[in-house]
Design a protein around this motif. Structure first.
Motif, PDB file in Angstrom:
ATOM      1  N   PHE A 167       0.850  -1.192   0.000  1.00 25.82           N
ATOM      2  CA  PHE A 167       0.000   0.000   0.000  1.00 25.82           C
ATOM      3  C   PHE A 167       0.882   1.238   0.000  1.00 25.82           C
ATOM      4  O   PHE A 167       1.738   1.398   0.858  1.00 25.82           O
ATOM      5  N   ALA A 169       1.022   5.546  -0.296  1.00 31.77           N
ATOM      6  CA  ALA A 169       0.232   6.775  -0.158  1.00 31.77           C
ATOM      7  C   ALA A 169       0.266   7.628  -1.430  1.00 31.77           C
ATOM      8  O   ALA A 169      -0.736   8.233  -1.808  1.00 31.77           O
ATOM      9  N   LEU A 170       1.400   7.677  -2.090  1.00 27.85           N
ATOM     10  CA  LEU A 170       1.510   8.521  -3.277  1.00 27.85           C
ATOM     11  C   LEU A 170       0.949   7.814  -4.496  1.00 27.85           C
ATOM     12  O   LEU A 170       0.563   6.653  -4.428  1.00 27.85           O
ATOM     13  N   HIS A 171       0.930   8.515  -5.631  1.00 27.07           N
ATOM     14  CA  HIS A 171       0.358   7.900  -6.831  1.00 27.07           C
ATOM     15  C   HIS A 171       1.377   7.030  -7.556  1.00 27.07           C
ATOM     16  O   HIS A 171       1.051   6.395  -8.542  1.00 27.07           O
ATOM     17  N   GLU A 207      -1.077  -1.366  -4.446  1.00 25.36           N
ATOM     18  CA  GLU A 207      -2.225  -0.455  -4.449  1.00 25.36           C
ATOM     19  C   GLU A 207      -1.731   0.939  -4.065  1.00 25.36           C
ATOM     20  O   GLU A 207      -1.350   1.182  -2.929  1.00 25.36           O
ATOM     21  N   ASP A 209      -2.230   5.266  -3.861  1.00 25.65           N
ATOM     22  CA  ASP A 209      -3.295   6.151  -3.365  1.00 25.65           C
ATOM     23  C   ASP A 209      -3.979   5.638  -2.102  1.00 25.65           C
ATOM     24  O   ASP A 209      -5.164   5.883  -1.900  1.00 25.65           O
ATOM     25  N   VAL A 210      -3.266   4.906  -1.278  1.00 29.02           N
ATOM     26  CA  VAL A 210      -3.845   4.477   0.002  1.00 29.02           C
ATOM     27  C   VAL A 210      -2.955   4.989   1.135  1.00 29.02           C
ATOM     28  O   VAL A 210      -1.795   4.605   1.247  1.00 29.02           O
ATOM     29  N   VAL A 211      -3.493   5.880   1.957  1.00 28.03           N
ATOM     30  CA  VAL A 211      -2.738   6.400   3.094  1.00 28.03           C
ATOM     31  C   VAL A 211      -3.152   5.592   4.322  1.00 28.03           C
ATOM     32  O   VAL A 211      -4.263   5.742   4.817  1.00 28.03           O
ATOM     33  N   LYS A 214      -5.276   6.730   7.384  1.00 26.88           N
ATOM     34  CA  LYS A 214      -6.320   7.641   6.911  1.00 26.88           C
ATOM     35  C   LYS A 214      -7.347   6.876   6.079  1.00 26.88           C
ATOM     36  O   LYS A 214      -8.520   6.828   6.397  1.00 26.88           O
ATOM     37  N   SER A 215      -6.888   6.262   4.977  1.00 25.20           N
ATOM     38  CA  SER A 215      -7.813   5.513   4.113  1.00 25.20           C
ATOM     39  C   SER A 215      -8.271   4.245   4.815  1.00 25.20           C
ATOM     40  O   SER A 215      -9.406   3.811   4.659  1.00 25.20           O
ATOM     41  N   LYS A 224     -10.380  -6.790   9.051  1.00 21.30           N
ATOM     42  CA  LYS A 224     -11.423  -6.808   8.014  1.00 21.30           C
ATOM     43  C   LYS A 224     -10.916  -7.328   6.675  1.00 21.30           C
ATOM     44  O   LYS A 224     -11.665  -7.869   5.888  1.00 21.30           O
ATOM     45  N   GLU A 225      -9.631  -7.079   6.374  1.00 21.87           N
ATOM     46  CA  GLU A 225      -9.164  -7.458   5.038  1.00 21.87           C
ATOM     47  C   GLU A 225      -8.318  -8.724   5.052  1.00 21.87           C
ATOM     48  O   GLU A 225      -7.778  -9.125   4.027  1.00 21.87           O
ATOM     49  N   GLY A 237       9.428  10.916   6.330  1.00 19.36           N
ATOM     50  CA  GLY A 237       9.194  11.956   5.321  1.00 19.36           C
ATOM     51  C   GLY A 237       8.838  13.332   5.839  1.00 19.36           C
ATOM     52  O   GLY A 237       8.556  14.231   5.066  1.00 19.36           O
ATOM     53  N   ASN A 395       6.724  10.217   9.919  1.00 20.77           N
ATOM     54  CA  ASN A 395       5.384  10.784   9.917  1.00 20.77           C
ATOM     55  C   ASN A 395       4.529  10.073  10.962  1.00 20.77           C
ATOM     56  O   ASN A 395       4.479   8.846  10.975  1.00 20.77           O
ATOM     57  N   LEU A 397       1.404   9.725  11.152  1.00 15.20           N
ATOM     58  CA  LEU A 397       0.088   9.268  10.677  1.00 15.20           C
ATOM     59  C   LEU A 397      -0.211   7.828  11.074  1.00 15.20           C
ATOM     60  O   LEU A 397      -1.335   7.490  11.439  1.00 15.20           O
TER      61      LEU A 397
END
Ligand code: FAD
Ligand code: FAD
Ligand code: SF4
Ligand code: SF4
Ligand code: FES
Lengths: 460, 291
Positions: A167, A169-171, A207, A209-211, A214-215, A224-225, A237, A395, A397
């Motif tokens: 996973f 976070a960036l594109h 994958e 775009d998953v932070v 947050k996501s 759950k997954e 960062g 970070n 997060l």
């Protein structure tokens, strides 16, 4: 060839490369590589291997280069490293593998990094891929972050037969390799993307775009997954600023912002849709690899660049090769100097920076001599941009959204060096997220150790 | 790739879209934003989440086309795809942390300016779902630019004001707020979302009136995860990153002048990109309008 001097590597001329973003170092060709390989003594007790954080079997692969067996050399390296084309370029070899090489006692050490790069680049051109798993384990592992630690951990786990999802976070995948280290040191499409494709070719899912935090949280990934274990390789960062007056002026950037715009968003290219400031005269504050990269990027965008660093030449934390390259390109070093205030005009744009001279005091407990201000020595440097490159920290997060995950005072995740185990069952961590900003190869070493740790945990 | 399920032009150059983004829809709360990229070469643009449907896995955005990227976005139709959607980012609105009892005790007013109207909607709707009443003042330049009116009417006491008096009350949102206050609406919590200049003047007024005020800041961003510092602003004596510490802050502490200044950072360069986007490759400078 007397054997004491390494085969020189071809580089772009400093005057030419100061105006482009093409790779500085051009690497060895077959003949040069085989000649350099001849210098290796194939030591019985190879010191070089001890200097490599992932213990690549260096004499073995160099032997294969000598024999012209690039495919064999590539598979030898692949056993220990998932990103050889990257490491061959950015490892601080002088303090690692090459720093230990016996050849270095009298003369130049073997150019292990350049040979590794030659093998990886040639293997890529020949279309050789690392070998994947033959058997599936039927267990799922989530890897957070696609920097060197995450890619290595994912690659190793996939080779063992785990079902791995990264996973990011960036594109785009790659971590610092894509957003931090510039094109002229590490080509993105030609090198980094290909190494990531190699990891994907082992069956690793990605994958973007998953932070995490947050996501989706780590607890949800596990509950759950259905992930049986998680590796955190989220890097360090978070940029630091100095908290001096004027730091909010227009034209003051963190190195991360400047480099991300140029590298990840390709703003160095006139056709990019992301803007970047092209300073006329730029001051870069700091003396690490990041500062060198920011300085050399600003130079290539057309600026006269000053590096302001509070200690002396000896203490510059950046790789020697990078400092040398920066000097050749015309970067001006203002050493033993520290900023005290940034000035701006009535519209808020940077006009200059006041600095103070420093001198080195007594060594502190880490053995480094800490700089102290020379009273009354303030002076001004005129400039239209200031890039702060003072180091980064992890970070929060993830740590702030994961219950039971211990961090230390510096917000670094607490994890075992041996197997990456954190304070939370089933959760492992490594790389800059654990150590604070360090190096590509140390992050890879941690990713490797954690892959082993995860395998042991899931095999219980 | 993230599929656009619906795309409408609400008013001139204001577009509403519903996009498939299951992870964002599952996790988001009012006050948070997301970052999109229109296509593989696109810039990362932050947009507030205006509504979400967890079951369908969709989020709604409302965007005003003002520059190269947002014009490109406005051209997309239902069935097209966005290259990237990442989120939810930022902290949820403080209102989400308060209990229903606490919220019911408060008289809350939202002040929405221009395209800032859209981000107010999920907050008003959230309160409605908890059974909490609130007032919303929507301000727009003129009648045609008033958006989402019908949806707002269902979730709050709505007051519309237009600068030119063509619809609803007449004058800026600050006048509407002062009038409502004078009419006996003693608000004790205000949330203002809109252009920075509007938020600045709302805060000036609410400070005089003694109403604690939250604003949603929209500085220039890159990553949206705390990695670049582009979004930093001064709040009180502290430097904050809007993308992780915000986007909502105590409006009476924000240094708006500095924040507005920083928004101009890439103006010239963005202007060039916009001209290129609107006029294709016909613009080569030399007209004197840009250096
Ligand atoms: C400009 C620069 C130059 C450098 N030069 C060198 C050099 O020459 N040689 C060298 O050895 N080292 C160098 N380094 C250091 C080296 O790059 C790092 O030590 C290394 O990349 C750390 O790897 P990592 O995997 O721990 O983290 P990173 O490479 O930082 O990767 C972390 C990844 O995790 C992602 N992430 C973070 N949080 C989340 C989240 N919540 N959810 C999902 N994803 C997340 C990030 O987006 C990122 O992609 C340099 C660093 C910089 C910044
Ligand atoms: C947290 C956050 C939430 C936002 N929510 C919304 C929303 O719901 N709907 C919406 O329409 N817009 C929203 N914005 C603003 C939106 O991101 C910008 O309008 C967009 O990035 C402009 O991109 P562009 O390429 O089209 O314009 P650009 O070419 O980048 O800019 C055009 C002009 O706008 C200015 N500008 C640049 N960045 C911003 C910015 N972040 N905000 C305002 N002006 C800017 C520039 O200085 C320039 O003059 C939000 C911004 C943030 C930070
Ligand atoms: S990975 Fe780095 S340290 Fe190890 S052999 Fe290669 S260049 Fe040397
Ligand atoms: S120490 Fe040097 S000479 Fe000996 S095996 Fe390693 S690279 Fe070769
Ligand atoms: S957008 Fe980069 S730190 Fe906030």
């Amino acid at each position: 060839m007397d054997g004491f001097v390494r085969v020189p590597v071809r580089e772009q001329d400093p005057k030419v490369r100061a105006t482009n973003f093409g790779e500085v170092c051009l690497g060895y060709n077959k003949e040069e590589a085989e000649n350099e390989a001849q210098r290796c003594l194939n030591c019985k007790n190879p010191k070089c291997v001890q200097g490599c954080p992932v213990s690549i079997d260096i004499p073995a692969f160099i032997q294969q280069v000598k024999e012209g067996n690039v495919e064999g050399a590539y598979q030898t390296i692949s056993k220990s490293s998932a990103l050889p084309a990257v490491c061959g370029r950015v490892c601080p070899q002088e303090s690692q593998c090459e720093g230990q090489c016996v050849r270095g006692i009298k003369g130049d050490p073997v150019s292990i990094g350049k040979l590794e790069r030659y093998v990886a680049d040639t293997a890529r051109e020949m279309g050789i891929k690392p070998q994947g798993a033959t058997e599936k384990k039927g267990k799922k592992v989530a890897v957070i972050g696609s920097g060197p630690s995450g890619l290595t951990c994912a690659g190793d786990l996939a080779k063992m037969g785990y079902d791995v999802t990264i996973f990011e976070a960036l594109h785009e995948a790659g971590g610092v390799l894509v957003y931090g280290i510039p094109e002229f040191r590490l080509p993105k499409d030609a090198v980094v993307k290909k190494e990531i494709e190699n990891v994907k070719s082992l069956g690793v899912k990605l994958e973007t775009d998953v932070v995490i935090g947050k996501s989706v949280t780590i607890d949800d990934l596990m509950k759950k997954e259905g992930f049986d274990a998680v590796f955190i390789g989220s890097g360090a960062g978070l940029p630091r600023f100095m908290n001096i007056p004027g730091e909010q002026a227009m034209g003051v950037f963190s190195a991360n912002e400047f480099l991300t715009r140029s590298n990840l968003m390709k703003a160095f290219d006139e056709n990019s849709r992301t803007p970047i400031m092209r300073p006329k005269k730029c001051v870069v504050v700091g003396g690490g690899n990041v500062a060198m990269d920011a300085a050399r990027t600003a130079l290539r965008l057309g600026a006269e660049v000053h590096v302001v660093y509070r200690r002396g030449e000896e203490e510059l934390p950046a790789r020697k090769e990078e400092v040398g390259h920066a000097k050749e390109e015309g970067i001006i070093f203002d050493l033993l100097t520290n900023p005290v205030e940034i000035h701006a005009d009535e519209n808020g744009w940077v006009t200059g920076i006041t600095c103070i001279r420093m001198e080195l005091g007594e060594p502190d407990e880490s053995g480094r001599r800490s700089p102290v201000e020379v009273p009354g020595s303030e002076f001004d440097i005129e400039c239209d941009a200031v890039i702060m490159s003072l180091g980064t920290s992890p970070n929060p997060l993830i740590s702030s959204t994961t219950e039971g995950l211990d961090v230390n005072r510096r917000k670094c995740i607490v994890a075992s060096e041996e197997n990456g185990q954190t304070s939370k069952t089933g959760v492992f961590a490594g790389g800059d997220a654990v150590t604070g900003a360090a190096t590509v190869i140390l992050a890879m070493g941690a990713g490797k150790a954690a892959a082993k740790g995860i395998d042991e945990y899931l095999s219980k | 790739m993230f599929k656009i399920l619906e795309a409408n032009e609400l008013a001139t150059n204001i577009f509403q879209m519903i996009v498939e983004a299951p992870r964002v829809a599952e996790a988001c709360l009012p006050g948070q934003f997301l970052i999109i990229r229109v296509d593989e070469e696109g810039e990362r643009i932050p947009l507030t989440i205006c509504d979400y449907d967890r079951e369908k896995g969709t989020v709604e955005i409302v965007v005003q086309a003002i520059g190269a990227e947002t014009f490109k976005l406005g051209k997309l139709k239902a069935g097209d795809h966005l290259a990237d959607v990442v989120g939810p980012l930022g902290r949820p609105s403080d209102l989400c942390e308060e209990s229903v009892e606490e919220l019911k005790k408060k008289k809350i007013v939202f002040i929405a300016g221009g395209v800032g109207t859209a981000p107010v909607y999920p907050q008003a709707k959230y309160l409605k779902e908890l059974g909490v009443d609130c007032d919303v003042i929507i301000g727009a330049k003129t009648k045609d630019l008033v958006i989402l009116e019908d949806r707002f009417k269902k979730v709050c006491n709505l007051h519309v004001t237009t600068d030119d008096g063509s619809y609803g009350r007449s004058g800026m949102v600050t006048k509407a707020l002062q009038d409502l206050w004078d009419e006996g609406n003693k608000y004790d919590h205000c949330v203002a979302i809109g252009p920075m200049i509007m938020m600045k003047f709302v805060c000036k007024l609410t400070k005089e009136l003694g109403i604690p005020t939250i604003v949603s800041m929209n500085p220039i961003m890159v990553d949206g995860t705390g990695m670049c510092g582009a979004c930093r602003l001064t709040v009180g004596d502290e430097v904050k990153f809007a993308c992780v510490d915000g986007p909502e802050f105590d409006g009476h502490k924000v240094d708006f002048d500095q924040a507005m200044n920083r928004m101009r950072l890439y103006k010239t360069e963005e202007g060039r990109l916009l001209l290129k986007a609107q006029e294709g490759d016909t613009h080569h400078g030399g007209c004197g309008n840009c250096e």
